[in-house]
Scaffold this active site. Structure first.
Site, PDB file in Angstrom:
ATOM      1  N   GLU A 132       0.969  -1.090   0.039  1.00  0.00           N
ATOM      2  CA  GLU A 132       0.126  -0.103   0.098  1.00  0.00           C
ATOM      3  C   GLU A 132       0.852   1.206  -0.196  1.00  0.00           C
ATOM      4  OE1 GLU A 132      -2.550  -0.328   3.374  1.00  0.00           O
ATOM      5  OE2 GLU A 132      -3.748  -1.809   2.279  1.00  0.00           O
ATOM      6  N   GLU A 140      -5.625  -7.842  -0.799  1.00  0.00           N
ATOM      7  CA  GLU A 140      -6.418  -7.754   0.659  1.00  0.00           C
ATOM      8  C   GLU A 140      -7.895  -7.320   0.411  1.00  0.00           C
ATOM      9  OE1 GLU A 140      -4.539  -5.025   3.434  1.00  0.00           O
ATOM     10  OE2 GLU A 140      -2.518  -5.783   2.767  1.00  0.00           O
TER      11      GLU A 140
HETATM   12  P1  P53 Z   1      -6.484  -2.940  10.030  1.00  0.00           P
HETATM   13  C1  P53 Z   1      -6.478   1.232   6.539  1.00  0.00           C
HETATM   14  C2  P53 Z   1      -7.439   1.278   5.340  1.00  0.00           C
HETATM   15  C3  P53 Z   1      -7.125   0.305   4.344  1.00  0.00           C
HETATM   16  C4  P53 Z   1      -5.821  -0.621   4.475  1.00  0.00           C
HETATM   17  O1  P53 Z   1      -6.195  -2.917   8.375  1.00  0.00           O
HETATM   18  C5  P53 Z   1      -5.238  -0.404   5.449  1.00  0.00           C
HETATM   19  C6  P53 Z   1      -5.393   0.157   6.650  1.00  0.00           C
HETATM   20  C7  P53 Z   1      -4.435   0.327   7.755  1.00  0.00           C
HETATM   21  O2  P53 Z   1      -5.254   0.560   8.998  1.00  0.00           O
HETATM   22  O3  P53 Z   1      -4.161  -1.414   5.585  1.00  0.00           O
HETATM   23  C8  P53 Z   1      -3.969  -2.500   5.057  1.00  0.00           C
HETATM   24  O4  P53 Z   1      -5.698  -4.096  10.321  1.00  0.00           O
HETATM   25  C9  P53 Z   1      -2.845  -3.323   5.570  1.00  0.00           C
HETATM   26  C10 P53 Z   1      -2.845  -4.348   6.677  1.00  0.00           C
HETATM   27  C11 P53 Z   1      -3.800  -4.081   7.413  1.00  0.00           C
HETATM   28  C12 P53 Z   1      -5.161  -4.323   6.910  1.00  0.00           C
HETATM   29  O5  P53 Z   1      -5.504  -3.211   5.685  1.00  0.00           O
HETATM   30  O6  P53 Z   1      -6.025  -1.689  10.499  1.00  0.00           O
HETATM   31  O7  P53 Z   1      -1.814  -3.493   4.377  1.00  0.00           O
HETATM   32  O8  P53 Z   1      -1.468  -4.497   7.034  1.00  0.00           O
HETATM   33  O9  P53 Z   1      -3.907  -4.884   8.679  1.00  0.00           O
HETATM   34  C13 P53 Z   1      -6.649  -4.174   7.599  1.00  0.00           C
HETATM   35  O10 P53 Z   1      -7.962  -3.384  10.151  1.00  0.00           O
END
Ligand code: P53
Length: 484
Positions: A189, A383
């Protein structure tokens, strides 16, 4: 029209070292930004504040050996449980597993002459474990785990020295895993940098007048590092496929007022497209150039930089997709939904997760078409998923029908997009086993098909349990989406 996914479609899950491995001070590993991110109880009805990362918070955490309030220091102990956990992925039928390698394990001093053999030996075993089951390992070279030593010694990515250090690190990995790892992501990201400069670029905000310029400079260095790594990866093994990645913040105009549509276009450019344009098309877009001009951002470049960016673009486009947003030219009085990183305007047509992330499966079809139409490069959803408050029952079951519903709707839209003609070749669900949240450092924000019995402060048996979604996903893979 087909009901199933392409025959060789890659199905699996994704984790990151800094949220899963734990073992923060073992095996020679040095301290990283996630290791110093402190757990706080958050009020989920309010937009989450960005965690402050500065010299003081780093120093305070450096002197605090107690991991209790630093959940990423323990992760879910994947450092030791990888065999058991990968066996569960195999049981679900994964054909791909996205993991990241910790830079601070492999180069604990940042500029070591030789990599840390103990760290590489660990990753050898993890990768072998995947291959044993016929699971394709997909490796993120840098996933939100900036080694602090690189901030101390060099000031993070603002310093061009990091290009050499990163490329050297990447070369070690490409050589070591030649013939074993084919799919690589250069930076997780990359577009999060502007919102989270200390976290992803290691550039601390100390009130510098040109802080935004410093972030763009740091990003430029990451683009150059990615281009040079792509070049090397192809030289070392022509089979290597290198992906770039953004968190895709799909956005809609709040109304059909032309000024809202312009706001939407600008948000899409600013949050998403300008990063992809550089890595997928190979040049700074008109929008990026104008943005930099308007904001007095002047980049320092070496004479070959633009040529490098043009020549060594990414082989495929990876992105994460969790939610969508709303753009408005007059946002001041509009209602917000709670969401970390960026606070988001509420979309009355969408439901939101327990953390305020607005659930939008159709937006995924829109995004896939938008990206494929623009770049005409293969796409990979790196993701996707829903963070929720799961309940472990006394009999060891977890009934997560909301997760099944979320994923089923997204998969149907992926299938629609494939039928539209989009070249989507893989999908890795975020956090197939519960891990520590990146944004909030909570354990209770769970994404997994597999429940890990551990709470926010690390209490629990750490035992793994199969949720209802585990069996459901297994069936999705076995039928290649045929029964959605
Ligand atoms: P968490 C925010 C918005 C979209 C993706 O996020 C994001 C985030 C970061 O908070 O990051 C990705 O764990 C990232 C992962 C992360 C996952 O989204 O905050 O690549 O490391 O865990 C989910 O709910």
């Amino acid at each position: 029209m087909t009901n199933t996914f392409p025959e060789d479609f890659l199905w699996g899950g994704a984790i990151a070292a800094c949220q899963a491995e734990g073992a923060w001070n073992e095996g020679g590993k040095s301290l990283t930004i996630p290791d110093i991110m402190k757990y706080e109880v958050i009020d989920r009805s309010k937009p989450t504040k960005q965690k402050i990362i500065n010299r003081e918070t780093i120093e305070a955490a450096r002197n605090d050996e107690d991991p209790t309030y630093y959940p990423k220091r323990r992760g879910i102990d994947f450092y030791r449980t990888y065999k058991e956990d990968i066996a569960l992925f195999y049981e679900m039928g994964f054909s791909v597993f996205r993991l990241s390698i910790s830079w601070a394990r492999v180069f604990p001093n940042g500029d070591d002459a030789e990599p840390n053999e103990e760290a590489l030996h660990y990753y050898d075993q993890v990768i072998e474990e995947c291959l044993k089951y016929g699971i394709e390992p997909l490796v993120t070279i840098s996933h939100f785990d900036m080694p602090i030593v690189l901030i101390d010694k060099f000031g993070g990515w603002y310093n061009r020295k990091l290009v050499d250090l990163y490329v050297n690190y990447a070369e070690v990995l490409f050589k070591r895993y030649k013939g074993k790892v084919k799919y690589w992501i250069t930076f997780n990201e990359i577009n999060m940098s502007i919102k989270a400069g200390p976290k992803t670029l290691g550039i601390l905000n100390e009130g510098q007048a040109n802080y935004e310029e410093m972030l763009f400079q740091g990003l430029h260095h990451q683009y150059v590092a990615a281009a040079l790594s792509t070049k090397l990866a192809h030289e070392i093994d022509p089979d290597n496929q290198i992906g770039c990645m953004v968190a895709y913040f799909t956005t809609y105009a709040h109304t059909c007022a032309p000024e809202d549509v312009l706001a939407m276009q600008e948000d899409d450019q600013l949050r998403n497209l300008m990063y992809l344009d550089i890595q997928a098309k190979g040049y700074y877009s008109l929008f990026a150039k104008k943005y930099m001009r308007d904001n007095h951002i002047e980049l320092k470049m070496e004479k070959n930089d633009l040529e490098l960016l043009k020549t060594y673009t990414a082989d495929f486009i990876g992105f994460s997709y969790y939610m969508s947003m709303v753009s408005s030219a007059n946002a001041e009085n509009l209602e917000l939904t709670a969401a970390n990183v960026t606070n988001v305007l509420k979309n009355p047509h969408l439901e939101a997760s327990d953390w305020g992330w607005q659930i939008d499966p159709k937006g995924l079809r829109y995004t896939l078409n938008h990206l494929y139409d623009r770049y005409e490069k293969p796409l990979f959803i790196l993701e996707n998923g829903i963070g929720a408050l799961d309940k472990l029952n006394d009999d060891g079951t977890v009934h997560d029908e909301y997760r099944i519903a979320y994923l089923a709707e997204h998969f149907k839209q992926m299938r629609e997009a494939i039928n539209d003609g989009v070249d989507l070749f893989g999908y890795t669900m975020w956090g197939p086993i519960d891990i520590i949240s990146s944004g909030t450092s909570e354990m209770k924000k769970r994404y997994g098909f597999i429940y890990v019995d551990q709470d926010d402060l690390g209490n629990g048996t750490k035992k793994r349990y199969r949720k209802d979604s585990f069996y459901w996903f297994k069936d999705v893979i076995a039928t290649n989406g045929g029964k959605l």
